[in-house]
Design a protein around this motif. Structure first.
Motif, PDB file in Angstrom:
ATOM      1  N   MET A 122       2.313 -68.380  21.505  1.00 24.07           N
ATOM      2  CA  MET A 122       2.631 -67.022  21.050  1.00 24.07           C
ATOM      3  C   MET A 122       3.661 -67.096  19.924  1.00 24.07           C
ATOM      4  SD  MET A 122       3.947 -63.753  23.300  1.00 24.07           S
ATOM      5  CE  MET A 122       4.016 -62.147  22.566  1.00 24.07           C
ATOM      6  N   THR A 123       3.393 -66.434  18.802  1.00 21.47           N
ATOM      7  CA  THR A 123       4.277 -66.478  17.646  1.00 21.47           C
ATOM      8  C   THR A 123       5.264 -65.314  17.693  1.00 21.47           C
ATOM      9  OG1 THR A 123       2.522 -67.471  16.321  1.00 21.47           O
ATOM     10  CG2 THR A 123       4.386 -66.509  15.151  1.00 21.47           C
ATOM     11  N   ASN A 124       6.557 -65.630  17.547  1.00 17.30           N
ATOM     12  CA  ASN A 124       7.569 -64.594  17.501  1.00 17.30           C
ATOM     13  C   ASN A 124       7.611 -63.967  16.108  1.00 17.30           C
ATOM     14  OD1 ASN A 124       8.433 -64.986  20.153  1.00 17.30           O
ATOM     15  ND2 ASN A 124       9.793 -66.668  19.551  1.00 17.30           N
ATOM     16  N   THR A 125       7.592 -62.655  16.047  1.00 15.47           N
ATOM     17  CA  THR A 125       7.650 -61.944  14.774  1.00 15.47           C
ATOM     18  C   THR A 125       9.101 -61.811  14.331  1.00 15.47           C
ATOM     19  OG1 THR A 125       5.662 -60.685  15.324  1.00 15.47           O
ATOM     20  CG2 THR A 125       7.080 -59.818  13.582  1.00 15.47           C
ATOM     21  N   ILE A 126       9.384 -62.230  13.106  1.00 21.19           N
ATOM     22  CA  ILE A 126      10.724 -62.104  12.548  1.00 21.19           C
ATOM     23  C   ILE A 126      10.808 -60.781  11.794  1.00 21.19           C
ATOM     24  CG2 ILE A 126      12.430 -63.102  10.988  1.00 21.19           C
ATOM     25  CD1 ILE A 126      11.213 -65.819  11.522  1.00 21.19           C
ATOM     26  N   LEU A 127      11.635 -59.889  12.274  1.00 25.03           N
ATOM     27  CA  LEU A 127      11.781 -58.578  11.647  1.00 25.03           C
ATOM     28  C   LEU A 127      12.673 -58.670  10.411  1.00 25.03           C
ATOM     29  CD1 LEU A 127      12.351 -56.421  14.855  1.00 25.03           C
ATOM     30  CD2 LEU A 127      10.225 -56.694  13.557  1.00 25.03           C
ATOM     31  N   PRO A 128      12.369 -57.912   9.371  1.00 25.28           N
ATOM     32  CA  PRO A 128      13.188 -57.965   8.157  1.00 25.28           C
ATOM     33  C   PRO A 128      14.533 -57.280   8.350  1.00 25.28           C
ATOM     34  CG  PRO A 128      11.546 -56.244   7.969  1.00 25.28           C
ATOM     35  CD  PRO A 128      11.234 -56.977   9.246  1.00 25.28           C
ATOM     36  N   LYS A 129      15.473 -57.663   7.516  1.00 25.04           N
ATOM     37  CA  LYS A 129      16.752 -56.964   7.483  1.00 25.04           C
ATOM     38  C   LYS A 129      16.533 -55.559   6.931  1.00 25.04           C
ATOM     39  CE  LYS A 129      19.570 -61.113   7.028  1.00 25.04           C
ATOM     40  NZ  LYS A 129      18.481 -62.035   7.386  1.00 25.04           N
ATOM     41  N   MET A 130      17.463 -54.678   7.247  1.00 27.16           N
ATOM     42  CA  MET A 130      17.297 -53.263   6.900  1.00 27.16           C
ATOM     43  C   MET A 130      18.528 -52.732   6.178  1.00 27.16           C
ATOM     44  SD  MET A 130      16.455 -50.133   9.511  1.00 27.16           S
ATOM     45  CE  MET A 130      16.478 -48.431   8.962  1.00 27.16           C
ATOM     46  N   MET A 131      18.304 -52.087   5.053  1.00 23.67           N
ATOM     47  CA  MET A 131      19.377 -51.411   4.326  1.00 23.67           C
ATOM     48  C   MET A 131      19.355 -49.935   4.688  1.00 23.67           C
ATOM     49  SD  MET A 131      21.865 -51.342   1.979  1.00 23.67           S
ATOM     50  CE  MET A 131      21.774 -52.650   0.752  1.00 23.67           C
ATOM     51  N   HIS A 132      20.495 -49.437   5.123  1.00 22.83           N
ATOM     52  CA  HIS A 132      20.639 -48.042   5.545  1.00 22.83           C
ATOM     53  C   HIS A 132      21.694 -47.398   4.656  1.00 22.83           C
ATOM     54  CE1 HIS A 132      20.862 -44.561   8.168  1.00 22.83           C
ATOM     55  NE2 HIS A 132      22.127 -44.789   8.474  1.00 22.83           N
ATOM     56  N   SER A 133      21.264 -46.477   3.787  1.00 24.25           N
ATOM     57  CA  SER A 133      22.165 -45.843   2.827  1.00 24.25           C
ATOM     58  C   SER A 133      22.234 -44.347   3.091  1.00 24.25           C
ATOM     59  CB  SER A 133      21.680 -46.093   1.394  1.00 24.25           C
ATOM     60  OG  SER A 133      21.596 -47.483   1.124  1.00 24.25           O
ATOM     61  N   THR A 134      23.454 -43.829   3.185  1.00 31.89           N
ATOM     62  CA  THR A 134      23.664 -42.411   3.477  1.00 31.89           C
ATOM     63  C   THR A 134      24.549 -41.800   2.403  1.00 31.89           C
ATOM     64  OG1 THR A 134      23.602 -42.944   5.846  1.00 31.89           O
ATOM     65  CG2 THR A 134      24.379 -40.750   5.228  1.00 31.89           C
ATOM     66  N   TYR A 135      24.128 -40.669   1.865  1.00 30.96           N
ATOM     67  CA  TYR A 135      24.882 -39.967   0.841  1.00 30.96           C
ATOM     68  C   TYR A 135      25.311 -38.620   1.411  1.00 30.96           C
ATOM     69  CZ  TYR A 135      22.705 -43.661  -1.769  1.00 30.96           C
ATOM     70  OH  TYR A 135      22.274 -44.908  -2.169  1.00 30.96           O
ATOM     71  N   PHE A 136      26.629 -38.458   1.549  1.00 32.84           N
ATOM     72  CA  PHE A 136      27.196 -37.265   2.167  1.00 32.84           C
ATOM     73  C   PHE A 136      27.637 -36.271   1.090  1.00 32.84           C
ATOM     74  CE2 PHE A 136      28.183 -40.763   5.141  1.00 32.84           C
ATOM     75  CZ  PHE A 136      27.655 -40.265   6.318  1.00 32.84           C
ATOM     76  N   THR A 137      27.248 -35.004   1.278  1.00 35.81           N
ATOM     77  CA  THR A 137      27.707 -33.921   0.413  1.00 35.81           C
ATOM     78  C   THR A 137      28.579 -32.998   1.257  1.00 35.81           C
ATOM     79  OG1 THR A 137      25.675 -34.031  -0.887  1.00 35.81           O
ATOM     80  CG2 THR A 137      27.018 -32.058  -1.119  1.00 35.81           C
ATOM     81  N   LEU A 138      29.860 -32.944   0.930  1.00 32.02           N
ATOM     82  CA  LEU A 138      30.804 -32.179   1.730  1.00 32.02           C
ATOM     83  C   LEU A 138      30.682 -30.697   1.400  1.00 32.02           C
ATOM     84  CD1 LEU A 138      33.892 -34.566   1.428  1.00 32.02           C
ATOM     85  CD2 LEU A 138      32.030 -34.593   3.100  1.00 32.02           C
ATOM     86  N   SER A 139      30.372 -29.910   2.407  1.00 35.72           N
ATOM     87  CA  SER A 139      30.123 -28.480   2.184  1.00 35.72           C
ATOM     88  C   SER A 139      31.377 -27.731   1.761  1.00 35.72           C
ATOM     89  CB  SER A 139      29.569 -27.851   3.467  1.00 35.72           C
ATOM     90  OG  SER A 139      30.519 -27.941   4.514  1.00 35.72           O
ATOM     91  N   MET A 140      32.546 -28.284   2.100  1.00 30.48           N
ATOM     92  CA  MET A 140      33.803 -27.611   1.776  1.00 30.48           C
ATOM     93  C   MET A 140      34.353 -28.060   0.420  1.00 30.48           C
ATOM     94  SD  MET A 140      35.473 -27.869   5.587  1.00 30.48           S
ATOM     95  CE  MET A 140      36.946 -26.976   5.173  1.00 30.48           C
ATOM     96  N   GLY A 141      33.536 -28.797  -0.320  1.00 30.77           N
ATOM     97  CA  GLY A 141      33.951 -29.202  -1.661  1.00 30.77           C
ATOM     98  C   GLY A 141      34.470 -30.615  -1.710  1.00 30.77           C
ATOM     99  N   SER A 142      34.585 -31.108  -2.903  1.00 30.63           N
ATOM    100  CA  SER A 142      34.960 -32.489  -3.121  1.00 30.63           C
ATOM    101  C   SER A 142      36.458 -32.638  -3.355  1.00 30.63           C
ATOM    102  CB  SER A 142      34.154 -33.031  -4.287  1.00 30.63           C
ATOM    103  OG  SER A 142      34.773 -34.005  -4.983  1.00 30.63           O
ATOM    104  N   THR A 143      37.277 -31.986  -2.535  1.00 26.98           N
ATOM    105  CA  THR A 143      38.717 -32.156  -2.675  1.00 26.98           C
ATOM    106  C   THR A 143      39.075 -33.587  -2.309  1.00 26.98           C
ATOM    107  OG1 THR A 143      39.137 -31.481  -0.385  1.00 26.98           O
ATOM    108  CG2 THR A 143      39.110 -29.748  -2.064  1.00 26.98           C
ATOM    109  N   PRO A 144      40.004 -34.203  -3.037  1.00 26.21           N
ATOM    110  CA  PRO A 144      40.345 -35.595  -2.760  1.00 26.21           C
ATOM    111  C   PRO A 144      40.758 -35.842  -1.305  1.00 26.21           C
ATOM    112  CG  PRO A 144      41.257 -34.922  -4.868  1.00 26.21           C
ATOM    113  CD  PRO A 144      40.709 -33.680  -4.216  1.00 26.21           C
ATOM    114  N   GLY A 145      41.500 -34.912  -0.723  1.00 32.22           N
ATOM    115  CA  GLY A 145      41.962 -35.116   0.636  1.00 32.22           C
ATOM    116  C   GLY A 145      40.824 -35.159   1.642  1.00 32.22           C
ATOM    117  N   LEU A 146      39.893 -34.205   1.540  1.00 32.78           N
ATOM    118  CA  LEU A 146      38.768 -34.166   2.465  1.00 32.78           C
ATOM    119  C   LEU A 146      37.856 -35.359   2.253  1.00 32.78           C
ATOM    120  CD1 LEU A 146      37.167 -32.687   4.651  1.00 32.78           C
ATOM    121  CD2 LEU A 146      36.025 -31.397   2.830  1.00 32.78           C
TER     122      LEU A 146
END
Length: 230
Positions: free
Chosen positions: A1-25
Motif C-alpha cells: 500500500m502506497t502512502n500519499t504525501i499531501l502537499p504543503k498548504m499556503m493560507h493567506s488572510t486579508y483583514f479589512t477593519l470595519s472601524m477604519g485603518s487607525t494605526p492603533g486598531l
C-alpha cells in the motif's frame, strides 16, 4: 500500500477593519494575530504585516489593512488549526469583541514548489522591513495541463531572484468556506528582504521574460503587497 504525501498548504488572510485603518486598531489586530495564531501543530511559517500603502500599481488590491500568511505541513494540519485549535478560537472571540465586523478574504493554495533563499532572517533594528508579495493569477485555460505549465513558467522566471527570502507557488485549494476566494488558478507568494529587492525584481529581465512567455495565458491578476511586522 502506497502512502500519499499531501502537499504543503499556503493560507493567506486579508483583514479589512470595519472601524477604519487607525494605526492603533491595526497594530492591536496584528498583535492579536501574533499572540493567538502564530503557533500551531504543523504550521511551518507565519508572517503578519500591514498594507504597503506606498504601492500604487493599478493591479494592487488596497482594500485591506492586515495581511496574514501561514504555511502548513498539509491540509490535515490546517483543518486541525481551523477547527480544533483553542488559540485560534480565542482569537475569534477576542477580535470580535473589540473589532466587530472585520472583513476577511482567504486565499488557499496547495504548494508545488517551496524555495528558501540564502537569507530568511528578519531585518535588524532600524533596517527596512521585509515585504510579502502575493500574486493570484486567473488563467484563460483552466485545465490541469495549462495550470501545470503556468506554474513551471513561474518557477523558471520568478524564483531565485536576489533578495528573495521565500518563494512559494501552487494551485488553488478550494476549501469551500464562506470567506474563501476561488476566482484564481495559481498563487505566487514571494517574501522579499526589503522593498529595494522587490523593486529590482519588477524591472529584471526575468520578470519581463515571464510575460513574454505567457501571452494569452493570463485572464486576470490580483496582487497584495504588505510590509511584515516582526
Amino acid at each position: 500500500m502506497t502512502n500519499t504525501i499531501l502537499p504543503k498548504m499556503m493560507h493567506s488572510t486579508y483583514f479589512t477593519l470595519s472601524m477604519g485603518s487607525t494605526p492603533g486598531l491595526r497594530d492591536s489586530y496584528i498583535d492579536a494575530c501574533g499572540a493567538y495564531l502564530s503557533d500551531s501543530e504543523g504550521m511551518l511559517s507565519f508572517w503578519v504585516g500591514q498594507l504597503a500603502e506606498d504601492m500604487f500599481r493599478l493591479e494592487n488590491d488596497r482594500n485591506f489593512n492586515v495581511a496574514m500568511n501561514q504555511i502548513f505541513e498539509n491540509v490535515n494540519m490546517f483543518d486541525k488549526y481551523n477547527a480544533n485549535d483553542k488559540e485560534h478560537s480565542q482569537f475569534v472571540i477576542e477580535v470580535n469583541r473589540w473589532a466587530p465586523g472585520t472583513g476577511r478574504r482567504v486565499y488557499d493554495s496547495f504548494l508545488t514548489n517551496l524555495i528558501y533563499g540564502d537569507d530568511n532572517t528578519p531585518p535588524a533594528a532600524g533596517q527596512p522591513p521585509r515585504m510579502l508579495h502575493n500574486i493570484y493569477f486567473s488563467l484563460t485555460d483552466k485545465s490541469e495541463k495549462s495550470i501545470a505549465k503556468f506554474i513551471e513558467i513561474c518557477v523558471k522566471y520568478l524564483s531565485g531572484h536576489p533578495g528573495a527570502c521565500v518563494f512559494a507557488v501552487g494551485g488553488l485549494a478550494n476549501m469551500k468556506r464562506d470567506v474563501s476566494i476561488t476566482d484564481y488558478d495559481v498563487a505566487v507568494n514571494i517574501l522579499w528582504k526589503n522593498k529595494a529587492a522587490y523593486s529590482a525584481y519588477l524591472t529584471s529581465k526575468e520578470h519581463v521574460a515571464f510575460f513574454a512567455a505567457t501571452p494569452g495565458m493570463i485572464a486576470d491578476t490580483y496582487i497584495f503587497d504588505s510590509y511584515l511586522v516582526e
